[in-house]
Design a protein around this motif. Structure first.
Motif, short mmCIF file in Angstrom:
data_model
loop_
_atom_site.label_atom_id
_atom_site.label_comp_id
_atom_site.label_asym_id
_atom_site.label_seq_id
_atom_site.Cartn_x
_atom_site.Cartn_y
_atom_site.Cartn_z
N LYS A 171 -5.77 6.03 2.09
CA LYS A 171 -4.55 6.82 1.89
C LYS A 171 -4.71 7.73 0.67
N ALA A 209 0.88 4.12 -2.86
CA ALA A 209 0.42 5.46 -2.53
C ALA A 209 1.51 6.47 -2.84
N ASP A 212 -7.08 10.81 0.90
CA ASP A 212 -6.53 11.98 1.58
C ASP A 212 -6.05 13.04 0.60
N ASP A 221 0.84 -1.21 0.00
CA ASP A 221 0.00 0.00 0.00
C ASP A 221 0.87 1.24 0.00
N GLU A 222 1.83 1.24 0.91
CA GLU A 222 2.74 2.38 1.05
C GLU A 222 3.38 2.74 -0.28
N GLU A 257 -7.34 0.08 2.81
CA GLU A 257 -6.33 0.94 3.43
C GLU A 257 -5.70 1.86 2.41
#
Lengths: 617, 815
Positions: free
Chosen positions: B515, B482, B518, B478-479, B511
């Motif tokens: 992110k 994103a 946002d 995910d990190e 998740e």
């Protein structure tokens, strides 16, 4: 057909055409013959966008008013509901659709939401189990409707009430959206000024919307230089005062709705020779009022006291024009005369209409026989006396005379059971001009009203207090005189015939809202910081970046254009004052006016009343 | 250059040309025989399903997807049911319509996306024929079952199935989608829509023409062609009001395909018909053009022509654009043709160049010549032809002073892009969107920048599409995703992060979705997804932020159904805007809830108002009084002393009215205090009226007015006089004068004139019509305004009075 919209500095016909185009596109989406079921409130505003002929061209064969029960039978393929997004209307639609299913020939259903689609309403239709019956659910974004060459209104009746009583900012969201549409057609407005909480909110939303669509840079050369957003509650006084312009008085006395006025028919009876006047018309006479009518454009914004002279001058010109026929000798001259006839006849009937209207108004307003030369004589009737007394009291309040005690005239009016709205207008005015009333005075008025008109009006009184129209004087200092003096709200020597200041529209009182507009143009709000602080809500300035290359190169002496947006409504007298400023040679500024609703003191107060149906008239 | 017209074929006024676009890269063993083929318009991809009708249950047909130039994109064995029809959506997704009515959707790269069904009833009687069509709503599907029932879905992304009524005789011979379904049964033609099946008659097509066996609507849906079993082809407008032509093809077998061939601003639209070994162009004139065919082909209708795909190559058949005709037509004297010639001579260093140029300039047609060359270049496929036309235009431009180079520059730019994408490796996609869907991201971005497409329409869309694919990469964290998305997309205008987040959520990565959300600038856009993800609190604050009240309502109704009441109220409490909106909603819909809301907030003022309102809905006096009592208590709690007292007064009045109604049948209940007193006086119940006057501390003035009017109305003049003398009138005596006059009693009125204060005396005299008296009073008071008022009323005949008044007025003025 709507040429008068394009005469002004800003061609508002573009907006109308855009709206018409969208309407046609929607109608064509529903192929085949159709019937429209109208939310009755929308028919007036729609009339300004499209006549029946346009609808007919697109196979609209029948029109109905939305009401519960079964839809009238009509041999059409499509049934289209034109509605505002309101829950109660959804329930009626659901009922219509349900009763339809039982019949044998099914028709296609469509909904057109005006001005915006609503998920809440669609949810309601779903709960009612009819959502799936609709082939098309669409929105018709009709926020700002052009009423005249320089006037736009949303005709959102409850806007003021919603904003100031109910903390419901739906109308402001629509306003912001409407302004975005306007900017899409007329270019980004580089400067935004505002005064008031609602103004701030609208400006914030506009700036946010612009950010959200960043990148979709508008490549249209800006037509408007400035936008001024004004909260109605910054100037509660002006709409309370009786408007004294021609158009303002027509509205005060007969009420103008969607550009039309209905008048008592007697004065408009066709006087044909040899015909007995036995059958007087009983239907009210309906007239359209806008600048497409040359004479009306000329006199609408004059102080009523100057209208008589203008009409008689016009009468002379017209009869002189008709006399020309005697001078016409050659065939060519006669031909030319005949070619002008239709125009002259239109002018003559327009003159006749307005002379009749002026007579009607004069019967109510005038105590002085300034009308004599038109062969009409004034008489001292009590209606006119009442009007005059009322005006005197209003002017006393506005000049700050005895605003801190109970006013005998108001007392007498209550005793005479004059219309409640009139009382509420006067008391509110006194309260505003005194920056609130002393407890004793306020309670006295309130008791008088409750005892005379009924205790149910306690709700209305509470509303007026919440909106700030009635107020308990909190601080000992009354700041209205300071505001009046700084902004020169009262002009002793208002010239009604050849005005040199906006105060002519109220025969002495210069509307506060318009003064703020005037000062903003020159010398700027910085000069009145103190007063601005006394008025409610923040004042602010924002700038919107223009793409390079769209900065206007102004010609020497070219006027700037300001869009003044009144949030919560504007009166015809204020519009007249702004038009006067546009026409002043040295003002260097032209104004286009936009509002949530065209109003006068009566309609305004009415919108704030609860249970107004039980009010005595 | 001379043979540029070699492939032109005249037809009536116009010419048609067939140009080869590609030799196909693919290698099809069996050609296009026994294949279902579908090609997307605008040079889109080609899908191919070999042997759709299975020979044995175990054999698996192969589904293949190629670019327009025949480069393989995807290929996989077909494991689902028998397919009736293939088609492409507007966004290049492949639709496979099966016999059982289910429709499977694949993306360009052959991965399965979703499926839907054309209705239960189709299951029993299979789909016989199907058609995929494009309309303003999107992509639609129409099917017909073996039992001749038609079903229509106008937009597959917003699926609404419309089962059409039965057709007469339950049989049909040809169908087409146009204003509903257009369908023939023998010689008859019908329009079938949701409600009815209407017979229509194409103008000028007699019954002797035979049964309609094939029909076709043009790319723009404006024209219709019908083919009958006698070999006649009728063409006309699709609303069946005009006929264009009727051609006898002398063919009695129905064509395999029939496609309109026209271009915007076409001189004469025509139709291309295809039989096994023959291709025929037939139009308005009675001539036809005929081309022999060697291989089985497929025709694809385009905006400006027809693509012909065979196993070996791909050709474009189109009407030669007018401007190309003018330039290249043999012996043409059009300015563009002369300019081209001039440039050719110039390159040969021949002085003829000057002669040609002179000829154009003499007719002052140079601008037109340049414009023609530029425009024609845009229509040509061969890059050498493009070049010579553009060079000629550039040459001509040198002799013009104020010619806008815009068209020239943009044509050059567009041609470079078009030529680049026509490269075999890419394979003809014409627009940048199509590039994007094929995942040629870098090329697409370059194209956007090169064509100077505004960012929000160009680069941003490419980025959005890229990001949507990126979030589907399962091998990245995910990190990492994103971060990658944020770095690349940044705050490019017009990129919807919520769209990307929705994609992430669809792939089961909530998740990551949060992110990404946002980054979304448009708060309104975030709401639907947040709700879907059950982040309702966040959704509410985002909705409030957007200012869109409808959105707030939506979240509020959602919350209401999701939460228990206590939590729901608490949530609202933290969002004042949402709370006020909910109050509005309750006012209209749920009065009881409204009360609870006020209670929760200890808003006693509003609670009291609520009870007052409620009291008016009650019919029984007791319940009404008890509600009012509650209101009094709430007003007291709100420290609104005035309202509390007023409401108590109201209760007192109601009780009083009730009592009198019971005793005397006075019918007072519900009247205001004033009206009650009025009614009492009218009934002669003076004592009771006086009692109210005292009990409710009615101001003297108002009561005097009331009594005065009431007595005058009943013409109790003696009572009135007595009343006037009961004490000093708080409303003065002018009121007496006026009220008497209103009742037309002058003598009574006169009685009170003398009692009127000096200030009002003139008015009083005037009111009773006593001019002399008025004059005396005015003269005595020396007031010019009063003198003027009298003067205005004074008849011209009364010279003496006039003189007196004028003298007094003059004196007053002097002072």
């Amino acid at each position: 057909m709507a040429a008068h919209l394009s005469y002004g500095r800003v061609n508002l016909n573009i907006l109308r055409e855009a709206a018409r185009k969208e309407l046609r596109e929607f109608l064509d989406k529903c192929a085949g013959s159709k019937a429209i079921v109208w939310d009755e409130y929308l028919t007036g505003p729609f009339g300004l966008i499209a006549q029946y002929s346009l609808l007919k061209e697109h196979e609209v064969e029948k029109m109905f008013t939305l009401k519960s029960g079964r839809l009238p039978s009509a041999d059409v393929k499509n049934i289209i509901f034109f509605v505002r997004p309101r829950l109660e209307l959804m329930d009626i639609i659901a009922e219509n659709v349900f009763s339809e299913d039982k019949m044998h020939s099914p028709r296609d259903f469509h909904i057109l939401f005006v001005p915006r689609r609503s998920m809440l309403c669609e949810q309601r239709l779903k709960e009612q189990g009819v959502l799936a019956s609709f082939i098309n659910i669409d929105e018709y974004i009709l926020d700002l409707i052009p009423y005249d060459g320089d006037l736009l209104s949303m005709e959102y009746e409850s806007a003021f009430r919603e904003c100031y009583l109910e903390n419901d900012q739906t109308s402001l969201y629509h306003t912001a959206k409407g302004l975005m549409t306007l900017q899409a057609l007329y270019g980004t407005i580089p400067q935004i000024y505002g005064k008031g909480e609602c103004a701030r909110h609208v400006a914030n939303m506009m700036l946010r919307m612009k950010r959200e669509f960043a990148g979709s840079q508008n490549q249209i050369l800006p037509v408007f230089d400035t936008l001024l957003l004004l909260d109605r509650n910054v100037d509660l006084l002006t709409p309370l005062a009786t408007q004294l312009t021609y158009e303002g008085l027509i509205d005060e006395i007969y009420g103008i709705t969607n550009g039309y006025v209905k008048l008592p028919p007697e004065k408009f009876a066709q006087k044909k020779q040899g015909e007995a006047s036995k059958d007087l018309p009983t239907e009210p006479k309906k007239l359209q009022l806008n600048s497409a009518e040359e004479l009306y454009a000329e006199i609408r914004d004059k102080n009523f006291n100057a209208v008589g002279a203008a009409l008689s001058k016009k009468a002379k010109i017209i009869s002189a024009a008709f006399e020309e026929r005697h001078n016409a000798k050659t065939v060519g001259e006669i031909k030319q005369f005949v070619s002008q006839l239709p125009h002259m006849q239109a002018a003559r009937s327009s003159l006749a209409n307005h002379t009749s209207i002026a007579e009607l108004i004069k019967d109510i307003t005038s105590t002085v026989c300034f009308w004599g030369h038109l062969g009409v004589c004034a008489s001292l009737v009590s209606a006119s006396e009442a009007f005059f007394d009322n005006l005197t009291v209003e002017q006393e309040f506005m000049t700050g005379v005895d605003t801190d005690k109970v006013n005998t005239y108001i007392e007498d009016c209550v005793a005479q059971k004059d219309p409640l709205i009139k009382i509420l207008r006067l008391v509110s005015m006194q309260s505003v001009c005194n920056n609130g009333l002393k407890q004793k005075v306020l309670d006295y008025y309130k008791r008088e009203i409750l005892q005379t008109y009924g205790y149910e009006h306690i709700l209305t009184l509470n509303n007026l207090e919440k909106a700030g129209l009635l107020k308990l004087q909190s601080s000992s200092r009354n700041n209205y005189p300071t505001i009046r003096k700084t902004l020169k709200l009262w002009m002793e020597d208002a010239n009604e015939q050849n005005p040199n200041d906006i105060s002519y529209v109220y025969s002495g009182y210069a509307p506060l809202s318009v003064r703020l507009t005037q000062v903003l143009a020159r010398p700027g709000w910085r000069s009145i910081e103190e007063v601005l602080k006394m008025l409610p809500g923040p004042h602010f300035e924002e700038r919107q970046q223009l793409p390079a290359g769209l900065h206007k190169k102004r010609q020497q002496g070219e006027n700037r254009t300001t869009l003044v947006f009144f949030l919560g409504g504007v009166s015809y007298a204020e519009i007249a004052a702004l038009r006067f400023l546009s026409q002043m040679e040295d003002s260097g500024m032209e104004y286009i006016i936009a509002t949530t609703k065209l109003l006068n003191g009566t309609t305004w107060i009415k919108s704030l009343m609860d249970r107004p149906e039980s009010q005595s008239s | 250059m001379a043979f540029i017209t070699a492939n032109w074929n005249p037809l009536g006024e116009a010419f048609y040309r067939k140009t080869e676009l590609y030799e196909m890269c693919w290698n099809l063993r069996d050609g296009l025989r026994d294949c279902l083929v579908a090609a997307a318009p605008y040079g889109g991809p080609i899908a191919l399903l070999r042997e759709p009708v299975r020979r044995s249950p175990s054999s698996r047909p192969q589904l293949e997807i190629y670019s327009a130039s025949g480069v393989a994109i995807a290929s996989f064995p077909w494991k689902s049911g028998p397919v009736v029809q293939l088609g492409w959506t507007v966004s290049d997704e492949l639709l496979c319509i099966q016999e059982d009515g289910s429709v499977l959707i694949y993306d360009l790269f052959g991965s399965f996306k979703r499926h839907f069904s054309m209705g239960q009833e189709v299951m029993q009687s299979q789909v016989l024929e199907a058609k995929v069509f494009h309309s303003p709503y999107g992509t639609g599907v129409a099917i017909v079952t073996a039992s001749s029932r038609f079903t229509l879905a106008t937009n597959i992304d917003d699926l609404k199935l419309r089962r059409l009524p039965e057709v007469p005789g339950n049989t049909w011979s040809a169908g087409e989608v146009c204003r509903g379904i257009l369908m023939s049964n023998g010689p008859e033609l019908y329009i079938l829509d949701t409600t009815s099946c209407t017979a229509v008659v194409p103008p000028g097509l007699g019954p002797q023409a035979g049964s309609i066996v094939h029909m076709s609507v043009s790319f723009s849906y404006k024209y219709l062609a019908l083919f009958t079993d006698t070999g006649h082809m009728w063409t006309g407008s699709s609303h069946l009001q005009d006929k264009m032509s009727e051609v006898d093809t002398k063919k009695t077998t129905p064509p395999k395909q029939m496609v309109w061939c026209r271009r915007p601003k076409s001189q004469q639209p025509s139709v291309v018909l295809m039989w096994d070994r023959l291709l025929m162009v037939a139009g308005v004139s009675h001539d036809t053009i005929q081309f022999p065919l060697e291989d089985p082909c497929v025709l694809i209708g385009e905006l400006d022509g027809v693509r012909i795909i065979s196993s070996a190559n791909q050709e474009l058949l189109q009407e030669v654009p007018l401007v190309c005709q003018e330039i290249f037509k043999i012996a043409s004297m059009a300015p563009g043709a002369l300019l081209l010639e001039a440039h050719r001579e110039y390159q040969k260093s021949s002085q003829k160049a000057d002669e040609y140029l002179r000829e154009i300039k003499e007719q002052s047609m140079l601008g037109e010549a340049v414009r023609q060359c530029v425009e024609a270049a845009g229509h040509e496929y061969d890059s050498n032809t493009q070049k010579s036309l553009l060079r000629a235009a550039s040459f001509g431009k040198c002799f013009l002073t104020d010619f806008s180079p815009e068209a020239f520059v943009s044509t050059c730019r567009e041609l470079r892009v078009l030529n680049a994408v026509r490269e075999r490796g890419v394979g003809l996609p014409l627009t940048h969107t199509q590039l994007v869907y094929r995942q040629f991201y870098p090329l697409a971005i370059e194209v956007c920048r090169y064509l100077k497409i505004p960012d929000y329409q160009g680069v941003s869309r490419v980025l959005k599409h890229w990001a949507s694919c990126k979030v589907q990469q399962k091998d990245l964290s995910d990190e990492a995703i994103a971060r990658a998305v944020c770095v690349k997309v940044g705050d490019s205008p017009g990129v919807s992060y919520s769209h990307i987040a929705a994609k992430a959520y669809e792939c089961g990565r909530p998740e990551l979705a949060i992110k990404l959300l946002d980054f979304e600038a448009r708060s309104g856009e975030q709401v639907p997804l947040l709700l879907k993800m059950k982040r309702s609190q966040l959704a509410l604050s985002k909705a409030v932020e957007s200012g869109d009240t409808d959105l707030v309502y939506t979240v509020v109704t959602y919350l209401k159904s999701e939460m228990n009441r206590g939590d729901f109220f608490m949530t609202l409490r933290n969002q004042p805007v949402a709370l006020s909106l909910y109050r509005q909603f309750c006012k209209l819909q749920e009065q009881e809830t409204l009360k609870d809301l006020y209670n929760q907030d200890d808003d006693h003022q509003e609670l009291a108002n609520y009870y007052v309102t409620a009291s008016y809905r009650e019919k029984r006096l007791e319940s009404r009084l008890s509600l009012l009592q509650t209101a009094v208590d709430e007003y007291n709690k709100a420290k609104n002393e005035f309202s509390a007292k007023a409401t108590e007064e109201e209760m007192r009045l109601l009780r009083f009215q009730r009592k009198l109604d019971d005793e005397k049948g006075a019918g007072l209940l519900g009247l205001s205090l004033q009206a009650t007193m009025e009614a009492l006086l009218a009934l002669g119940l003076h004592k009771q009226a006086e009692q109210l006057y005292r009990d409710f501390r009615v101001p003297d003035k108002r009561f005097w007015w009331l009594k005065l009017k009431s007595l005058a109305e009943k013409e109790e003049w003696e009572e009135l006089e007595k009343f006037s003398k009961s004490k000093k009138s708080p409303i003065g005596y002018l009121a007496f004068v006026e009220v008497c006059m209103k009742s037309n009693n002058k003598p009574e009125a006169k009685k009170y004139v003398s009692k009127v204060t000096p200030e009002q005396r003139v008015k009083a005299h005037l009111a009773v019509g006593d001019l002399e008296g008025a004059a005396d009073a005015a003269i005595e008071r020396k007031s010019d305004s009063e003198l003027a008022a009298v003067l205005a009323r004074c008849p011209a005949s009364d010279r003496q009075l006039l003189d007196r008044l004028n003298r007094a007025a003059a004196a007053a003025a002097k002072k």
